[in-house]
Design a protein around this motif. Structure first.
Motif, short mmCIF file in Angstrom:
data_model
loop_
_atom_site.label_atom_id
_atom_site.label_comp_id
_atom_site.label_asym_id
_atom_site.label_seq_id
_atom_site.Cartn_x
_atom_site.Cartn_y
_atom_site.Cartn_z
N SER A 121 0.85 -1.19 0.00
CA SER A 121 0.00 0.00 0.00
C SER A 121 0.88 1.23 0.00
CB SER A 121 -0.92 -0.01 1.22
OG SER A 121 -0.21 0.31 2.38
N GLN A 122 0.52 2.15 -0.85
CA GLN A 122 1.37 3.32 -1.01
C GLN A 122 0.53 4.56 -1.26
OE1 GLN A 122 3.85 3.41 -4.45
NE2 GLN A 122 5.51 4.42 -3.35
N PHE A 123 0.89 5.64 -0.60
CA PHE A 123 0.19 6.90 -0.83
C PHE A 123 1.12 8.02 -0.37
CE2 PHE A 123 -3.24 10.07 0.33
CZ PHE A 123 -3.62 10.31 -0.97
N SER A 124 1.78 8.64 -1.33
CA SER A 124 2.81 9.64 -0.99
C SER A 124 2.21 11.04 -0.98
CB SER A 124 3.91 9.58 -2.04
OG SER A 124 3.37 9.99 -3.28
N GLY A 125 3.02 11.96 -0.50
CA GLY A 125 2.61 13.36 -0.52
C GLY A 125 2.27 13.84 -1.91
N ASP A 126 3.07 13.38 -2.90
CA ASP A 126 2.80 13.77 -4.29
C ASP A 126 1.42 13.31 -4.74
OD1 ASP A 126 5.20 14.90 -4.51
OD2 ASP A 126 6.17 13.25 -5.63
N MET A 127 1.11 12.05 -4.35
CA MET A 127 -0.18 11.50 -4.77
C MET A 127 -1.34 12.24 -4.11
SD MET A 127 1.16 7.66 -4.45
CE MET A 127 -0.05 6.52 -5.06
N LEU A 128 -1.09 12.70 -2.88
CA LEU A 128 -2.11 13.46 -2.18
C LEU A 128 -2.29 14.83 -2.84
CD1 LEU A 128 -3.95 14.33 0.24
CD2 LEU A 128 -1.87 14.92 1.47
N ILE A 129 -1.16 15.46 -3.12
CA ILE A 129 -1.20 16.86 -3.53
C ILE A 129 -1.61 17.05 -4.98
CG2 ILE A 129 0.30 18.85 -3.97
CD1 ILE A 129 1.52 18.36 -1.30
N GLN A 130 -1.11 16.18 -5.86
CA GLN A 130 -1.45 16.42 -7.26
C GLN A 130 -1.91 15.17 -7.99
OE1 GLN A 130 1.25 17.78 -10.51
NE2 GLN A 130 0.27 19.74 -10.08
N GLY A 131 -2.91 15.33 -8.82
CA GLY A 131 -3.39 14.23 -9.65
C GLY A 131 -3.47 14.69 -11.08
N GLN A 132 -3.54 13.72 -11.99
CA GLN A 132 -3.65 14.10 -13.40
C GLN A 132 -4.68 13.22 -14.07
OE1 GLN A 132 -1.18 13.93 -17.24
NE2 GLN A 132 0.22 14.56 -15.64
N PRO A 133 -5.96 13.54 -13.84
CA PRO A 133 -6.98 12.70 -14.45
C PRO A 133 -6.92 12.87 -15.96
CG PRO A 133 -7.98 14.64 -13.49
CD PRO A 133 -6.52 14.71 -13.17
N ASP A 134 -7.25 11.83 -16.71
CA ASP A 134 -7.34 11.99 -18.16
C ASP A 134 -8.63 12.76 -18.39
OD1 ASP A 134 -7.44 11.95 -20.84
OD2 ASP A 134 -8.25 9.92 -20.97
#
Ligand code: ADP
Ligand code: MG
Length: 733
Positions: A121-134
């Motif tokens: 299981s992984q969830f980093s600060g980057d994943m929290l802060i920014q996403g790039q939905p198609d």
């Protein structure tokens, strides 16, 4: 006997209608209060789970918008993931509000494969802060072409993350803003946040001038009242018009509507009550403080209102309330309708926006105070709202546009499109006195208060005579804006309100600054400015009946504009003076504004176009076949009866037949005309021209089709009518 689908649905409803036995409440009040916010990663959860330093810095980010450092983000993400996974979450999603008007989400799992064939299981600060939905198919109004389809989502730490349960598990929802790779806003949250900042800055600026040194910021507080209809799902499924366009495109007036007003505040039906309790429990767990529930004016219509909160959170919460109501309704065998006008001839639904300003010391700036300084401040903020509404009505009107809201505004059930402000007689007479427009000394109680040179009364604002017809009513310590539609996000209204009031405050502070620089004593400067402002903006005050025809004339005399439909309102959007209100305070750039105008125009055209197609298809493939088969039976009956009774006997059956046939022929012709205009609509390339054409030709043709079909429904064999009737939908719950 074979049941028609309609009869089958009604039989089933009759069988399930039986009232469930009264149960002990499942949750005690203590359990309920423990449950409040259970599914939210709120301040309490963060304080418990984050190292002290990280928590304190996050608090600064939330309160003052301080930048977050990346290592803190990693710690927060990890704590958030643990909290969510302990509660059964398997996925997370960046939750955003694109300009489609609804919310959007793309789910990702917390689990990441490792090189040795396992998952961690992984969830980093980057994943929290920014996403790039198609995000290539979200509307961008040309801000992003498909070849550069990237849109980014970015965590909004001021709105807490929460858990939603689905049939297959739970998901962590992270509220985010949505923007293009050029940094331009593609959503409704970003401009809302910007507008709150702009307004806060202008409020603080004015308060500093008045000598307040302690205030650091001002929050916009809103309370949103949500109206909706609830109808049985089995009947809903038989209405393609409701399913596809959200409103009934056909349907004769109900035999019993709201005439008796016996639904308003009446006892809530037990099936509906069960639905409401279920929805409220879920909302409670999501930390949404639901306050009231009651029946509304129309049969089958209800309202839910949570306690007011800061504008950004209340806006997110309103979106969530709509979603929870929708999904809960489904589970309870209902369909929840948010369309502004699902049933012609029956009151539609609105969304009242209660708006006030709270300073960092917890003081409501729209609450009249006890000291001269407090009252001077109150009157200045009041003047700012009057000025905003008077000078920038286009701005406010743009917040309420939409093909669906057009059916309601000005239709004697919702405020007209003409903007005015209700203050009540008492406050109005105070304002007139300050403006020097009232003869003699007005009679107010023994307590008086002073601003500068003139004597003014204390302000026990009388809220008893609240005027229900006003689009913008002062209700004692807040303004209630009532022109918003039930299906609409409240973000645009609040963006408009905040921007317009910020702009008015800017003018007011600049004026005061000039006077002070010229050596005028503060209170004298305030007094003079108030007199001028109240003189200038008195025309926006109207305490009478906004639904009346006289008001339309009076408003015109006063020079108040009437943008009576979405298309004319949207045409104002690109006016330089209108754009300036948003641009000069950094709420939206010119490019962003024009993109939004484009999206809204296109949306209008698409909505009308879909409705036209549904009306055409339903008319031709459901209604006409039923009508023609009844017509054939009547013809056969007339022929055979004639043989029996002979040629000399008058036959009233022939009148019935003639009436039926005249409407059925007319319906065939009207449907052909509708098809012709719909085809023409599709050939118009320029969006604004298409919108005008949709309004002027397509909608009227749809109404003509409907008039014939409704006349047929009133005389047809009821068993053969393919669509559930208004009575059935409105009263069977
Ligand atoms: P109404 O009489 O208009 O139906 P309701 O009680 O249904 O009023 O709803 C009023 C709404 O106004 C609630 O959401 C309430 O929390 C909100 N409200 C109350 N005080 C304020 C305030 N100072 N600022 C903003 N909203 C407020
Ligand atoms: Mg209200």
């Amino acid at each position: 006997m074979v049941f028609t689908p309609r009869e089958h649905a009604i039989k089933e409803i009759a069988e399930t209608l039986a009232v469930a036995p009264c149960k002990e409440p499942e949750l005690s009040n203590t359990q309920r209060s423990d449950m409040f916010g259970r599914d939210v990663f709120n301040m309490r959860a963060m304080r418990e789970r984050l190292p002290k330093g990280v928590f304190q810095r996050l608090e600064q980010t939330i309160k003052n918008g301080a930048q977050m450092n990346p290592s803190d983000a990693d710690v927060i993400a990890s704590a958030m993931k643990d909290w969510a996974m302990e509660r059964g979450a398997t996925h997370y999603t960046h939750w955003f509000q694109p300009m489609t008007g609804t919310t959007a989400e793309k789910h990702d799992t917390f689990l990441t494969p490792t090189s040795d064939g396992q998952v961690i299981s992984q969830f980093s600060g980057d994943m929290l802060i920014q996403g790039q939905p198609d995000a290539s198919s979200f509307p961008s109004g040309g801000l992003r072409s498909t070849f550069e389809a990237r849109g980014y989502t970015s965590w909004d730490p001021t709105s807490p993350a929460f858990l939603i349960s689905g049939p297959l598990g739970r998901t962590l929802y992270i509220p985010t803003v949505f923007y293009s790779y050029t940094g331009e806003s593609l959503d409704r949250k970003t401009p809302l946040l910007r507008s709150e900042d702009a307004l806060s800055n202008q409020c603080v600026r004015l308060m500093r001038l008045l000598g307040n040194t302690s205030v650091t910021g001002v929050q916009v507080m809103i309370g949103v009242e949500q109206e909706y209809f609830l109808i049985d799902r089995r009947l809903y499924m038989l209405r393609p018009d409701l399913i596809l366009s959200g409103r009934t495109l056909y349907g004769a007036r109900p035999l019993k509507g709201q005439e008796l007003e016996d639904h308003y505040f009446g006892a809530i039906p037990s099936r509906v009550m069960a639905f409401m309790q279920d929805a409220e429990d879920q909302l409670f767990a999501l930390g949404i403080p639901v306050l009231t529930r009651h029946n509304e004016v129309a049969p089958g219509q209800f309202e839910i209102a949570p306690v007011y909160e800061s504008a950004n959170i209340a806006t997110d919460h309103n979106m969530l309330i709509m979603e929870v109501l929708r999904t809960t309704a489904e589970r309870h065998g209902f369909a929840c309708l948010f369309h502004e006008k699902p049933f012609t001839g029956v009151n539609g639904s609105g969304k009242h926006n209660n708006w006030s300003l709270r300073d960092s010391n917890g003081y409501n700036l729209l609450e009249p105070g006890d000291t001269p300084r407090d009252n001077a401040q109150f009157l200045l903020f009041l003047a700012a709202v009057l000025r905003a509404m008077h000078k920038h009505p286009e701005t406010m009107r743009i917040g309420t546009v939409g093909a669906s809201n057009d059916h309601r505004l000005g239709a004697h059930e919702a405020p007209p499109a003409i903007l005015s402000v209700y203050l009540g007689e008492q406050l109005t007479s105070i304002i007139k006195a300050i403006a020097g427009k009232q003869d003699g000394s007005p009679s107010w109680g023994s307590r008086t208060m002073e601003i500068g040179v003139s004597i003014l009364p204390p302000m026990p604002i009388d809220v008893s005579d609240r005027n229900r017809t006003s689009p913008m009513a002062f209700t004692g310590n807040r303004f209630e804006f009532r022109a918003g539609g039930s299906s609409q996000s409240v973000a645009p209204i609040n963006i408009a309100l905040n921007a317009a009031v910020a702009s008015a405050l800017d003018d007011i502070s600049s004026d005061l600054e000039k006077s002070i620089a010229a050596g005028v004593p503060l209170l004298k400067a305030v007094q003079d400015l108030l007199a001028r402002l109240f003189q200038e903006h008195e025309p926006i005050i109207f305490n009478g009946n906004n639904y009346s025809e006289e008001w339309k004339k009076e408003a015109q005399r006063r020079g108040l504009p009437n943008y009576s439909n979405t298309v004319v309102a949207l045409e104002q959007y690109s006016r330089p003076d209108v754009m300036k209100v948003f641009c000069s305070h950094g709420v939206l750039s010119e490019r962003e504004l024009l993109a939004r105008q484009g999206i809204l125009i296109e949306n209008y055209v698409r909505t009308v176009s879909i409705e036209a197609q549904v009306a055409l298809s339903l008319g031709r493939t459901s209604i006409m076949p039923a009508v023609l088969s009844w017509q054939k039976d009547l013809a056969d009956l007339i022929l055979s009866t004639r043989q029996v009774v002979g040629t000399d006997t008058p036959m009233p059956e022939e009148t019935v037949f003639a009436r039926l046939r005249s409407h059925s022929t007319a319906l065939i012709e009207e449907l052909d005309k509708l098809e012709a205009v719909w085809n023409e609509l599709n050939t118009i390339e320029e969006p604004i021209k298409a919108a005008r054409f949709a309004r002027d030709y397509v909608l009227p043709r749809m109404r003509s089709c409907r008039a014939e079909a409704d006349a047929l429904e009133e005389i047809m064999d009821n068993r053969r009518w393919p669509l559930p009737s208004y009575e059935e939908m409105l009263w069977l719950n």
